[in-house]
Design a protein around this motif. Structure first.
Motif, PDB file in Angstrom:
ATOM      1  N   GLN A  43       0.745  -1.231  -0.010  1.00 47.38           N
ATOM      2  CA  GLN A  43       0.127  -0.133  -0.059  1.00 47.38           C
ATOM      3  C   GLN A  43       0.852   1.233  -0.084  1.00 47.38           C
ATOM      4  OE1 GLN A  43      -3.420   0.049   2.715  1.00 47.38           O
ATOM      5  NE2 GLN A  43      -3.007  -2.029   2.982  1.00 47.38           N
ATOM      6  N   VAL A  44       2.026   1.039   0.834  1.00 45.58           N
ATOM      7  CA  VAL A  44       2.797   2.329   0.697  1.00 45.58           C
ATOM      8  C   VAL A  44       3.465   2.387  -0.620  1.00 45.58           C
ATOM      9  CG1 VAL A  44       4.841   3.194   1.648  1.00 45.58           C
ATOM     10  CG2 VAL A  44       3.407   2.201   3.071  1.00 45.58           C
ATOM     11  N   ALA A  45       3.969   1.333  -1.314  1.00 46.60           N
ATOM     12  CA  ALA A  45       4.365   1.469  -2.843  1.00 46.60           C
ATOM     13  C   ALA A  45       3.259   2.163  -3.624  1.00 46.60           C
ATOM     14  CB  ALA A  45       4.754   0.076  -3.008  1.00 46.60           C
ATOM     15  N   GLU A  46       2.197   1.854  -3.460  1.00 43.45           N
ATOM     16  CA  GLU A  46       1.113   2.166  -4.299  1.00 43.45           C
ATOM     17  C   GLU A  46       0.951   3.751  -4.392  1.00 43.45           C
ATOM     18  OE1 GLU A  46      -3.412   1.130  -5.591  1.00 43.45           O
ATOM     19  OE2 GLU A  46      -2.782   0.596  -3.457  1.00 43.45           O
ATOM     20  N   LEU A  47       1.220   4.402  -2.946  1.00 47.34           N
ATOM     21  CA  LEU A  47       0.962   5.640  -2.865  1.00 47.34           C
ATOM     22  C   LEU A  47       2.446   6.637  -3.283  1.00 47.34           C
ATOM     23  CD1 LEU A  47      -1.119   5.946   0.493  1.00 47.34           C
ATOM     24  CD2 LEU A  47      -1.991   6.623  -1.764  1.00 47.34           C
ATOM     25  N   ALA A  48       3.381   5.948  -2.881  1.00 49.13           N
ATOM     26  CA  ALA A  48       4.669   6.563  -3.046  1.00 49.13           C
ATOM     27  C   ALA A  48       5.538   6.626  -4.156  1.00 49.13           C
ATOM     28  CB  ALA A  48       5.640   6.416  -1.698  1.00 49.13           C
ATOM     29  N   GLY A  49       5.135   5.289  -5.021  1.00 52.10           N
ATOM     30  CA  GLY A  49       5.885   5.130  -6.174  1.00 52.10           C
ATOM     31  C   GLY A  49       7.170   4.370  -5.895  1.00 52.10           C
ATOM     32  N   ILE A  50       8.229   4.570  -6.908  1.00 59.45           N
ATOM     33  CA  ILE A  50       9.489   3.719  -6.938  1.00 59.45           C
ATOM     34  C   ILE A  50      10.388   4.107  -5.639  1.00 59.45           C
ATOM     35  CG2 ILE A  50       9.435   3.528  -9.286  1.00 59.45           C
ATOM     36  CD1 ILE A  50      11.485   5.717  -9.640  1.00 59.45           C
ATOM     37  N   TRP A  51      10.119   4.950  -5.093  1.00 55.74           N
ATOM     38  CA  TRP A  51      11.159   5.482  -3.915  1.00 55.74           C
ATOM     39  C   TRP A  51      10.526   5.121  -2.417  1.00 55.74           C
ATOM     40  CZ3 TRP A  51      16.056   5.850  -4.829  1.00 55.74           C
ATOM     41  CH2 TRP A  51      16.457   6.331  -6.128  1.00 55.74           C
ATOM     42  N   PHE A  52       9.484   4.156  -2.576  1.00 58.96           N
ATOM     43  CA  PHE A  52       8.693   3.857  -1.180  1.00 58.96           C
ATOM     44  C   PHE A  52       9.484   3.580  -0.138  1.00 58.96           C
ATOM     45  CE2 PHE A  52       9.035  -0.222  -3.568  1.00 58.96           C
ATOM     46  CZ  PHE A  52       9.052  -1.039  -2.349  1.00 58.96           C
ATOM     47  N   PRO A  53      10.765   2.889  -0.417  1.00 59.10           N
ATOM     48  CA  PRO A  53      11.429   2.439   0.803  1.00 59.10           C
ATOM     49  C   PRO A  53      11.913   3.573   1.742  1.00 59.10           C
ATOM     50  CG  PRO A  53      12.432   1.250  -0.956  1.00 59.10           C
ATOM     51  CD  PRO A  53      11.489   1.969  -1.512  1.00 59.10           C
ATOM     52  N   SER A 194       6.167   1.604 -14.662  1.00 62.79           N
ATOM     53  CA  SER A 194       5.700   1.119 -15.622  1.00 62.79           C
ATOM     54  C   SER A 194       4.544   2.156 -16.224  1.00 62.79           C
ATOM     55  CB  SER A 194       5.322  -0.250 -16.203  1.00 62.79           C
ATOM     56  OG  SER A 194       4.382  -0.696 -15.145  1.00 62.79           O
ATOM     57  N   GLY A 195       4.027   2.158 -17.256  1.00 62.24           N
ATOM     58  CA  GLY A 195       2.681   2.907 -17.699  1.00 62.24           C
ATOM     59  C   GLY A 195       1.657   2.612 -16.924  1.00 62.24           C
ATOM     60  N   SER A 196       1.575   1.169 -16.335  1.00 58.87           N
ATOM     61  CA  SER A 196       0.309   0.791 -15.901  1.00 58.87           C
ATOM     62  C   SER A 196       0.180   1.071 -14.377  1.00 58.87           C
ATOM     63  CB  SER A 196       0.411  -0.662 -15.850  1.00 58.87           C
ATOM     64  OG  SER A 196       1.572  -1.348 -15.296  1.00 58.87           O
ATOM     65  N   THR A 197       1.521   1.646 -13.777  1.00 54.00           N
ATOM     66  CA  THR A 197       1.488   1.978 -12.433  1.00 54.00           C
ATOM     67  C   THR A 197       0.761   3.395 -12.164  1.00 54.00           C
ATOM     68  OG1 THR A 197       3.612   2.950 -12.559  1.00 54.00           O
ATOM     69  CG2 THR A 197       3.521   0.436 -11.664  1.00 54.00           C
ATOM     70  N   PRO A 198       0.105   3.651 -10.823  1.00 51.93           N
ATOM     71  CA  PRO A 198      -0.136   4.962 -10.651  1.00 51.93           C
ATOM     72  C   PRO A 198       0.745   6.251 -10.696  1.00 51.93           C
ATOM     73  CG  PRO A 198      -0.986   3.486  -8.969  1.00 51.93           C
ATOM     74  CD  PRO A 198       0.149   2.652  -9.771  1.00 51.93           C
ATOM     75  N   ASP A 199       0.228   7.285 -11.097  1.00 53.55           N
ATOM     76  CA  ASP A 199       1.086   8.739 -10.924  1.00 53.55           C
ATOM     77  C   ASP A 199       1.476   8.810  -9.516  1.00 53.55           C
ATOM     78  OD1 ASP A 199       1.108   8.759 -13.642  1.00 53.55           O
ATOM     79  OD2 ASP A 199      -0.715  10.054 -13.944  1.00 53.55           O
ATOM     80  N   THR A 200       2.490   9.223  -9.230  1.00 52.38           N
ATOM     81  CA  THR A 200       3.224   9.543  -7.959  1.00 52.38           C
ATOM     82  C   THR A 200       2.719  11.071  -7.704  1.00 52.38           C
ATOM     83  OG1 THR A 200       4.510   7.823  -7.847  1.00 52.38           O
ATOM     84  CG2 THR A 200       4.711   9.553  -6.297  1.00 52.38           C
ATOM     85  N   THR A 201       2.246  11.575  -6.622  1.00 48.80           N
ATOM     86  CA  THR A 201       2.004  12.782  -6.477  1.00 48.80           C
ATOM     87  C   THR A 201       2.714  13.144  -5.038  1.00 48.80           C
ATOM     88  OG1 THR A 201      -0.175  12.780  -5.342  1.00 48.80           O
ATOM     89  CG2 THR A 201      -0.163  13.010  -7.807  1.00 48.80           C
ATOM     90  N   VAL A 202       2.685  14.493  -4.573  1.00 48.44           N
ATOM     91  CA  VAL A 202       3.213  14.952  -3.612  1.00 48.44           C
ATOM     92  C   VAL A 202       2.494  14.454  -2.313  1.00 48.44           C
ATOM     93  CG1 VAL A 202       3.865  16.910  -1.814  1.00 48.44           C
ATOM     94  CG2 VAL A 202       4.460  16.977  -4.392  1.00 48.44           C
ATOM     95  N   ALA A 203       0.994  14.666  -2.545  1.00 50.79           N
ATOM     96  CA  ALA A 203       0.092  14.360  -1.656  1.00 50.79           C
ATOM     97  C   ALA A 203      -0.042  12.981  -1.062  1.00 50.79           C
ATOM     98  CB  ALA A 203      -1.171  14.666  -1.834  1.00 50.79           C
TER      99      ALA A 203
END
Length: 442
Positions: A43-53, A194-203
């Motif tokens: 869930q963290v990865a879904e919200l934060a994108g590739i730098w979720f760690p 990839s193009g299928s992953t959600p866009d990452t926003t500041v929020a």
């Protein structure tokens, strides 16, 4: 100005010096290193994108500021009531104290259901093919039943069990993480997007911090056992700090392991069991089985430690006459009754809600309660507990920013959960107001 007298009715279930420093650390890490990394990582990865760690570092920093208030309060007021007693010292025995304490207790029960469903989800990964949907909540209910049986066995058994199990799971997770990084050539690279992953926003990134805070909030388990810890004025703070640091290190290396093993789209797709899925590329089925075994150990220790803490907190609130209580014909002490209530409510939540919604409600309730704690310390008690007002105010502001971002993101993706959470908070405050007014009149 009205003076409130805080009545603390000690019962035989609270035994001074029955929890050692290692035992307290075991309780804290037992709650934290369970659902936090196993259920929330995807869930963290879904919200934060590739730098979720890196979000886990941010969550650890926010938690560190937050823990400062709890350490200062614990040093001055070590109590089996923990957060309930802290609130009473800041606000008196009124609606704010009772309502905020109930929010904390319910958020802990929600966390128990999160851990229970995580147990069921990971256990099913050892079986091939799709499994019936009812098995996840069924296994979760079974785990909660086991936690109940352990918790009626007494403090000495609980601290021994959780300490040993916590050590085993930490060692196992570190072995898994090192093995995964070794297979990846120890390359700390972000997960491929990839193009299928959600866009990452500041929020979205800030909102992801809310979920990592939920994975750290188990440190409050230690405050709820304050009067039972050996030399509490010294060891409660130590146990909190050590537990947070251990959890942060474990979370960070595991998140990087998953990041280097799977593309972001696969992490999000397998978000309820992403840690097990990350073991598959390097180690095959054996890696999955090993990860599932660690997940089972982690969730078992987490649920036992959480039930231990919340049942005692509810018992203290009952003794302080801040929440309603009914025996329902059950024999024994109040703490045994609150143990039953805790388990039954956690079972209901385990059956009704999925992992994502459980985590969202838990994060909202916890952050609201946390802000009430910080405001109480800042406004009422900072002189008494010798707290630095800058640190306390920073903790309050950080909580407000993270909660606002989380509510904004959830309002766009799952408005029902936001509405249910806000309605629940309102109902708790109104219900406590009328309960306390009726009790005062009587």
């Amino acid at each position: 100005m009205r003076t409130y007298i805080i009545e603390v009715i000690m019962v035989s279930d609270y035994k001074e010096n029955s929890l050692t420093l290692p035992g307290a650390i075991g309780l804290g890490t037992g709650v934290m290193i369970s659902a936090g990394i196993f259920a929330l990582l995807g869930q963290v990865a879904e919200l934060a994108g590739i730098w979720f760690p890196l979000i886990f570092i941010a969550g650890g920093i926010v938690t560190g500021f937050s823990a400062y208030s709890y350490v200062k309060m614990s040093n001055e007021y070590p109590s089996a009531g923990g957060i309930g007693m802290f609130l009473a010292k800041a606000y008196g025995k009124g609606t704010i104290t009772a309502s905020a304490a109930m929010l904390m207790a319910i958020s802990m029960v929600i966390n128990q259901s999160l851990v229970a469903r995580t147990f069921g989800t990971y256990t099913l990964q050892i079986f091939d093919g799709d499994q019936p949907g009812y098995l996840v909540p069924l296994l979760g209910v079974g785990l909660l039943t086991f936690a109940f049986l352990v918790n009626i066995s007494g403090n000495s058994f609980i601290q021994t069990f959780t300490s040993i199990v916590s050590l085993l799971k930490i060692v196992g997770l570190v072995v898994f993480a090192i093995g995964g990084l070794w297979a990846a050539g120890f390359s700390f690279t972000p997960a491929e997007g990839s193009g299928s992953t959600p866009d990452t926003t500041v929020a979205g990134i800030i909102a992801a911090v809310a979920l990592t805070i939920l994975s750290f909030k188990g440190f409050t388990t230690i405050t709820n056992s304050g009067s039972e810890i050996v030399e509490p004025k010294k060891n409660v703070g130590r146990a909190i700090i050590v537990s947070i640091l251990i959890s942060l290190v474990v979370y960070l290396i595991l998140a990087w392991t998953v990041s280097t093993s799977l593309p972001l789209s696969r992490i999000i797709e397998a978000r309820d069991y992403s840690l097990a899925e990350a073991a598959r590329p390097a180690f095959g089925d054996y890696g999955v089985w090993f990860t599932v075994a660690i997940a089972i150990i982690a969730t078992i220790s987490g649920i036992i430690a959480s039930v231990f803490a919340v049942s005692r907190m509810l018992a203290m609130l009952t003794n302080m006459k801040l929440i309603p209580h009914s025996h329902f014909g059950m024999p024994g002490k109040i703490q045994k009754h609150t143990l039953v209530y805790t388990i039954v409510l956690a079972m209901v939540l385990t059956v009704v809600f999925d992992l994502s919604r459980i985590a969202s409600v838990g994060a909202i309730l916890y952050l609201v309660m946390d802000m009430i704690i910080h405001w109480g310390v800042f406004k009422k008690l900072r002189g008494k507990v010798k707290a630095n007002k800058g640190i306390v105010l920073t903790a309050l502001i950080l909580d407000a920013i993270v909660l606002s971002a989380f509510l904004w993101i959830k309002a766009k993706t799952d408005l029902l959960i936001v509405g249910v959470s806000i309605l629940f908070i309102i109902v708790v405050f109104i219900g406590e107001h009328f309960f306390l007014r009726r009790t005062t009149q009587e």
